[in-house]
Motif scaffolding. Structure first.
Motif, PDB file in Angstrom:
ATOM      1  N   GLU A  11      43.766  38.769 -30.556  1.00 35.37           N
ATOM      2  CA  GLU A  11      45.067  39.343 -30.895  1.00 35.37           C
ATOM      3  C   GLU A  11      46.218  38.578 -30.254  1.00 35.37           C
ATOM      4  OE1 GLU A  11      44.888  43.441 -29.853  1.00 35.37           O
ATOM      5  OE2 GLU A  11      43.383  43.911 -31.363  1.00 35.37           O
ATOM      6  N   MET A  14      48.402  33.753 -33.234  1.00 37.30           N
ATOM      7  CA  MET A  14      48.887  34.007 -34.594  1.00 37.30           C
ATOM      8  C   MET A  14      48.881  32.708 -35.369  1.00 37.30           C
ATOM      9  SD  MET A  14      52.887  34.771 -33.768  1.00 37.30           S
ATOM     10  CE  MET A  14      53.852  33.676 -32.746  1.00 37.30           C
ATOM     11  N   ILE A  16      50.796  30.423 -38.108  1.00 36.94           N
ATOM     12  CA  ILE A  16      52.116  30.166 -38.660  1.00 36.94           C
ATOM     13  C   ILE A  16      51.983  29.059 -39.697  1.00 36.94           C
ATOM     14  CG2 ILE A  16      54.492  29.423 -38.125  1.00 36.94           C
ATOM     15  CD1 ILE A  16      53.686  32.107 -36.823  1.00 36.94           C
ATOM     16  N   GLN A  39      50.743  34.271 -29.246  1.00 38.32           N
ATOM     17  CA  GLN A  39      51.611  35.325 -29.765  1.00 38.32           C
ATOM     18  C   GLN A  39      53.046  35.192 -29.244  1.00 38.32           C
ATOM     19  OE1 GLN A  39      50.057  37.717 -31.806  1.00 38.32           O
ATOM     20  NE2 GLN A  39      52.062  38.503 -32.373  1.00 38.32           N
ATOM     21  N   SER A  40      53.200  34.746 -28.018  1.00 36.15           N
ATOM     22  CA  SER A  40      54.524  34.683 -27.393  1.00 36.15           C
ATOM     23  C   SER A  40      55.263  33.371 -27.645  1.00 36.15           C
ATOM     24  CB  SER A  40      54.384  34.897 -25.888  1.00 36.15           C
ATOM     25  OG  SER A  40      53.561  33.882 -25.346  1.00 36.15           O
ATOM     26  N   GLN A  77      62.343  35.575 -33.088  1.00 29.24           N
ATOM     27  CA  GLN A  77      60.905  35.710 -32.878  1.00 29.24           C
ATOM     28  C   GLN A  77      60.141  35.337 -34.142  1.00 29.24           C
ATOM     29  OE1 GLN A  77      59.807  39.559 -31.407  1.00 29.24           O
ATOM     30  NE2 GLN A  77      57.645  39.254 -31.799  1.00 29.24           N
ATOM     31  N   ILE A  78      58.986  34.712 -33.960  1.00 29.08           N
ATOM     32  CA  ILE A  78      58.103  34.447 -35.093  1.00 29.08           C
ATOM     33  C   ILE A  78      56.894  35.366 -34.991  1.00 29.08           C
ATOM     34  CG2 ILE A  78      58.765  32.107 -35.741  1.00 29.08           C
ATOM     35  CD1 ILE A  78      56.687  31.009 -33.840  1.00 29.08           C
ATOM     36  N   ASN A  79      56.355  35.708 -36.152  1.00 30.30           N
ATOM     37  CA  ASN A  79      55.230  36.632 -36.219  1.00 30.30           C
ATOM     38  C   ASN A  79      54.085  36.025 -37.006  1.00 30.30           C
ATOM     39  OD1 ASN A  79      56.578  39.030 -34.959  1.00 30.30           O
ATOM     40  ND2 ASN A  79      57.951  38.730 -36.687  1.00 30.30           N
ATOM     41  N   ASP A  80      52.914  36.586 -36.825  1.00 29.63           N
ATOM     42  CA  ASP A  80      51.717  36.123 -37.518  1.00 29.63           C
ATOM     43  C   ASP A  80      51.974  36.089 -39.023  1.00 29.63           C
ATOM     44  OD1 ASP A  80      48.992  35.315 -37.603  1.00 29.63           O
ATOM     45  OD2 ASP A  80      48.431  37.335 -38.230  1.00 29.63           O
ATOM     46  N   ASP A  82      54.077  34.143 -40.648  1.00 34.20           N
ATOM     47  CA  ASP A  82      55.414  33.671 -41.042  1.00 34.20           C
ATOM     48  C   ASP A  82      55.355  32.250 -41.602  1.00 34.20           C
ATOM     49  OD1 ASP A  82      56.783  35.973 -40.371  1.00 34.20           O
ATOM     50  OD2 ASP A  82      57.614  35.180 -38.493  1.00 34.20           O
TER      51      ASP A  82
END
Length: 93
Positions: A11, A14, A16, A39-40, A77-80, A82
């Motif tokens: 978890e 991610m 991208i 993730q960060s 912020q970027i997310n899984d 994206d």
């Protein structure tokens, strides 16, 4: 307990999708790629990692960035999942 560690580890990353255009596509030798990051990870860190991988000649300061088809700030912020695009300067004429 080790099962939880594996779940937390899975978890914490991610995927991208990065799209390249113009000189960045030439330097990366591809038009898009999927990268797995922590993730960060920030947009700045993502670009730094890709610079090391592809030896991009343009510094971050010369680029704009977009997330999912919208211009973004480097601090966004970027997310899984994206889609991220690094945009080189465009000359008019």
């Amino acid at each position: 307990m080790s099962t939880n560690a594996v779940e937390v580890n899975a978890e914490s990353t991610m995927n991208i999708n990065v799209l390249y255009f113009a000189s960045l596509a030439d330097e990366a030798n591809c038009q898009q790629e999927t990268v797995t990051v922590q993730q960060s990870t920030s947009l700045t860190e993502l670009y730094e990692q890709l610079c090391q991988k592809h030896r991009f000649s343009r510094p971050q300061s010369e680029l704009r960035v977009a997330i999912n088809d919208y211009f973004a700030k480097w601090t966004d912020q970027i997310n899984d999942g994206d889609n991220v695009v690094f945009i080189t300067p465009v000359a008019g004429g």
